[in-house]
Scaffold this active site. Structure first.
Site, PDB file in Angstrom:
ATOM      1  N   GLU A 259      -8.166   1.830 -12.263  1.00 53.15           N
ATOM      2  CA  GLU A 259      -7.363   2.304 -11.140  1.00 53.15           C
ATOM      3  C   GLU A 259      -6.155   3.113 -11.597  1.00 53.15           C
ATOM      4  O   GLU A 259      -5.802   4.120 -10.978  1.00 53.15           O
ATOM      5  CB  GLU A 259      -6.915   1.122 -10.277  1.00 53.15           C
ATOM      6  CG  GLU A 259      -8.025   0.347  -9.614  1.00 53.15           C
ATOM      7  CD  GLU A 259      -8.685   1.120  -8.464  1.00 53.15           C
ATOM      8  OE1 GLU A 259      -9.708   0.632  -7.959  1.00 53.15           O
ATOM      9  OE2 GLU A 259      -8.193   2.197  -8.088  1.00 53.15           O
ATOM     10  N   ASP A 393     -21.232   3.499  -9.655  1.00 53.59           N
ATOM     11  CA  ASP A 393     -21.173   4.828  -9.067  1.00 53.59           C
ATOM     12  C   ASP A 393     -20.575   5.942  -9.913  1.00 53.59           C
ATOM     13  O   ASP A 393     -21.252   6.901 -10.302  1.00 53.59           O
ATOM     14  CB  ASP A 393     -20.454   4.759  -7.716  1.00 53.59           C
ATOM     15  CG  ASP A 393     -19.130   4.013  -7.767  1.00 53.59           C
ATOM     16  OD1 ASP A 393     -18.677   3.653  -8.856  1.00 53.59           O
ATOM     17  OD2 ASP A 393     -18.555   3.775  -6.683  1.00 53.59           O
ATOM     18  N   GLU A 502     -18.937  -0.781   5.512  1.00 52.21           N
ATOM     19  CA  GLU A 502     -18.828  -0.891   4.062  1.00 52.21           C
ATOM     20  C   GLU A 502     -20.204  -0.920   3.395  1.00 52.21           C
ATOM     21  O   GLU A 502     -20.373  -0.412   2.281  1.00 52.21           O
ATOM     22  CB  GLU A 502     -18.045  -2.154   3.703  1.00 52.21           C
ATOM     23  CG  GLU A 502     -17.828  -2.381   2.230  1.00 52.21           C
ATOM     24  CD  GLU A 502     -16.894  -1.365   1.582  1.00 52.21           C
ATOM     25  OE1 GLU A 502     -16.760  -1.395   0.337  1.00 52.21           O
ATOM     26  OE2 GLU A 502     -16.300  -0.538   2.304  1.00 52.21           O
ATOM     27  N   GLU A 527     -16.201   8.744   0.830  1.00 53.19           N
ATOM     28  CA  GLU A 527     -17.431   9.189   0.170  1.00 53.19           C
ATOM     29  C   GLU A 527     -18.348  10.017   1.059  1.00 53.19           C
ATOM     30  O   GLU A 527     -19.007  10.957   0.582  1.00 53.19           O
ATOM     31  CB  GLU A 527     -18.191   7.972  -0.383  1.00 53.19           C
ATOM     32  CG  GLU A 527     -17.523   7.304  -1.562  1.00 53.19           C
ATOM     33  CD  GLU A 527     -16.342   6.437  -1.172  1.00 53.19           C
ATOM     34  OE1 GLU A 527     -15.467   6.176  -2.025  1.00 53.19           O
ATOM     35  OE2 GLU A 527     -16.288   6.015   0.012  1.00 53.19           O
TER      36      GLU A 527
END
Length: 631
Positions: A259, A393, A502, A527
């Site tokens: 992050e 991902d 989600e 996304e």
């Protein structure tokens, strides 16, 4: 003689004293010496006198730079205290009071009090502080910003027509609406939570959390390039001033390597490449150095958590009982770390991510697939769970983007990407009875017929990589990208709010819908609109702008509050139950991708830029001087 002037002393001879008088004189003299040395060493402000007696402690100018370029970041005790500049204070690396903030995103977590108050900077200006802090001059760079800009193929903000001479088009008005949403989100954050990591719009305060190791201002850093792109000049200057005056790196908590890299370092790097402002380059490099202890493992595969105070590292406790690193986390460092090397001259950043690439290239892969959990100690897979959504991902995303960012010279990344995509097609790709194409999750050969919102980036990724596939596969990949993006749109269209859940399933006769309330929330994720943007740029099919505008309207109706934007708990309820969180990635990604969807293709042209997984643009490494963009 001196002794002759002392009252009470009568010499026995012209050169001598009687024995009692000698004793009294020596007693007086010893007391005087003791008093002098006590004053010299014990009284305050005596450092100048000490230099007369003590050997000086040599300190070479630029010592910090030598330590940092050698790959050994300074410890907390070595960092200089803040010294704001008179006109535009430079970055400080120092306030231990700052506290962090979190939240959840790619990898697994996607996821204020300002540190170093502005009043200190004001006082420094009044006292005539020096214009540059010592730290700012401590990281030399051979990077030529003007030469870099001259190599761009397009102006950064595109070739824009004179708005005063053209009637307002529908697309222009839509773009202006998205700009207004960004301005509202920023102003709400600034009013109620400036310096904290995220805004809580319902309670009108800030949220810090514990994911960033004490770093503050995640929303500020994540917003910089979006504010610049939208030409919100006043707001950009506010954000820049906060970075200069209040963004301190001398913190002591535990931070997520992933992050901090994608949000903070990505945001600072892109801000530098867009503006040339040194404060962003220096902060990015210094923060990158603080992440290096995460790589201290037998394999060089970093652990997910780094302790900024002790320099220790650990894996997430939930990741195979703390024994594993996460594919999407250690696999999403390559873009940023190569740029850290380019801007610092320190090869350690590039060496770290090239070692990760080597480990992944050489390891045996079940059916060509990359499982999500890898031991940083043994270098072995810990569980055969494969996902193109959360946990996996952005690893795949960074393979194709490494190829593109290298100006198509990183053949290893290209080969690894297309081999992985072929394995995904073979083992994970499915078509539902209703004709919807989706990418399932794989658990040791058994499929979970669901797709997470995070996996919806894959339509855009596959479209981005279609051009460089084998010629006979290019049309196939373009169609596959369109079909996956259509499926993700259906997850939005089949909800009452026209926002997507989600996660959504394909079983029991239900398709593209969540099957349990724990998966029905929407947290302002980007996304789906990310894929709309890439598909629009590749095809110019108006359907992608239509779908994007549907998202804008849904955000306005269900997520906008009086004090910012908030996620909602249930996309299948028209009465929104807000989660009281304006995610940083809403400003960094969702609004940016929507704005680009309604902009010309040469605004942040894909010939010149790749986006990291937080939508921060990083430049392609053009090596020639044939560029035309200067703006």
């Amino acid at each position: 003689m001196l002794m002759r002037k002392v009252p009470g002393f009568v010499p026995a001879s012209p050169w001598g004293l009687r024995l009692p008088q000698k004793f009294l004189f020596l007693l007086f003299l010893s007391g005087l010496v003791t008093l002098c040395f006590g004053a010299l060493f014990l009284l305050p402000n005596s450092s100048r006198l000490k230099r007369l007696f003590l050997a000086p402690r040599t300190q070479q100018p630029g010592l910090e730079a030598v330590a940092q370029v050698a790959g050994h970041p300074l410890t907390r005790e070595q960092e200089s205290p803040p010294n704001p500049a008179p006109a535009a204070p430079a970055p400080g690396e120092d306030d231990p009071r700052s506290q962090a903030s979190p939240r959840r995103r790619k990898g697994w977590l996607r996821r204020t009090r300002p540190t170093g108050p502005r009043e200190e900077a004001t006082a420094a200006r009044g006292s005539g502080a020096t214009a540059l802090r010592p730290q700012e001059g401590s990281i030399p760079s051979s990077f030529d910003f003007n030469a870099f800009r001259s190599r761009l193929r397009h102006p950064v903000l595109g070739t824009r027509a004179d708005k005063s001479k053209e009637p307002q088009s529908l697309v222009q008005s839509q773009r202006e609406k998205i700009k207004e949403m960004m301005q509202f989100a920023w102003q709400s954050y600034k009013r109620y939570a400036m310096g904290k990591n995220e805004l809580r719009p319902l309670t009108r305060d800030g949220y810090e959390g514990n994911m960033f190791g004490g770093l503050s201002g995640a929303t500020v850093i994540d917003s910089l390039d979006t504010l610049y792109l939208m030409e919100l000049k006043e707001e950009f200057q506010e954000a820049k001033a906060w970075v200069e005056e209040s963004f301190h790196l001398n913190v002591s908590g535990e931070a997520s390597l992933f992050e901090v890299n994608i949000r903070y370092i990505g945001g600072l790097l892109s801000a530098f490449y867009l503006t040339g402002e040194e404060v962003f380059r220096i902060k990015a490099i210094k923060l990158g150095e603080k992440l290096l202890p995460a790589f201290d493992t037998p394999t060089g595969i970093p652990k997910g958590v780094v302790n900024f105070k002790s320099g220790s590292n650990r894996s997430w406790g939930w990741a195979m009982a703390g024994s594993s690193s996460i594919l999407a986390e250690f696999g999403s460092l390559h873009l940023e770390f190569l740029h850290l090397t380019q801007l610092s001259g320190n090869q350690v950043f590039a060496e770290k991510v090239r070692n990760i690439r080597k480990v992944l290239r050489d390891i045996d892969k079940p059916f060509g697939l990359y499982p999500n959990f890898l031991s940083p100690v043994s270098g072995n897979w810990m569980q055969h769970h494969v996902s193109v959504g959360g946990l996996g991902d952005s690893f795949y995303e960074y393979l194709i983007k490494s190829w593109l960012m290298s100006a198509k010279t990183d053949m290893e990344a290209k080969d690894m990407y297309y081999e992985a995509l072929e394995a995904i097609e073979t083992h994970l790709l499915n078509v539902s009875p209703g004709g919807l194409t989706y990418i399932a999750e794989w658990r040791g050969g058994i499929l979970d017929h669901k797709m997470g919102h995070l996996a919806c980036f894959s339509g855009g990724m596959i479209a981005l990589g279609a051009e460089d596939a084998k010629e006979e596969k290019r049309a196939h990949y373009r169609e596959l990208a369109a079909q996956i993006t259509k499926t993700c749109h259906e997850s939005y269209a089949r909800s009452d709010t026209k926002l997507g859940p989600e996660a959504f399933w394909f079983n029991s006769g239900r398709e593209a819908v969540a099957t349990q309330t724990s998966e029905s929330y929407y947290i302002l994720r980007p996304e789906v609109v990310e894929s709309y943007m890439y598909l629009w740029r590749q095809t110019h099919d108006p359907i992608y702008r239509e779908w994007g505008w549907e998202v804008v309207m849904a955000l306005e109706k269900y997520c906008r509050t009086e004090a910012g934007f908030s996620g909602i708990q249930d996309v299948y309820s028209k009465v929104p139950d807000h989660d009281n969180k304006q995610q940083t990635f809403f400003l960094a990604e969702t609004l940016k991708y929507l704005y680009l969807l309604f902009s010309e293709d040469d605004m942040l042209s894909l010939e010149d830029w790749v986006f990291n997984t937080e939508a921060h643009p990083l430049p392609v490494s053009h090596s020639d001087g044939s560029g035309r963009g200067r703006a």
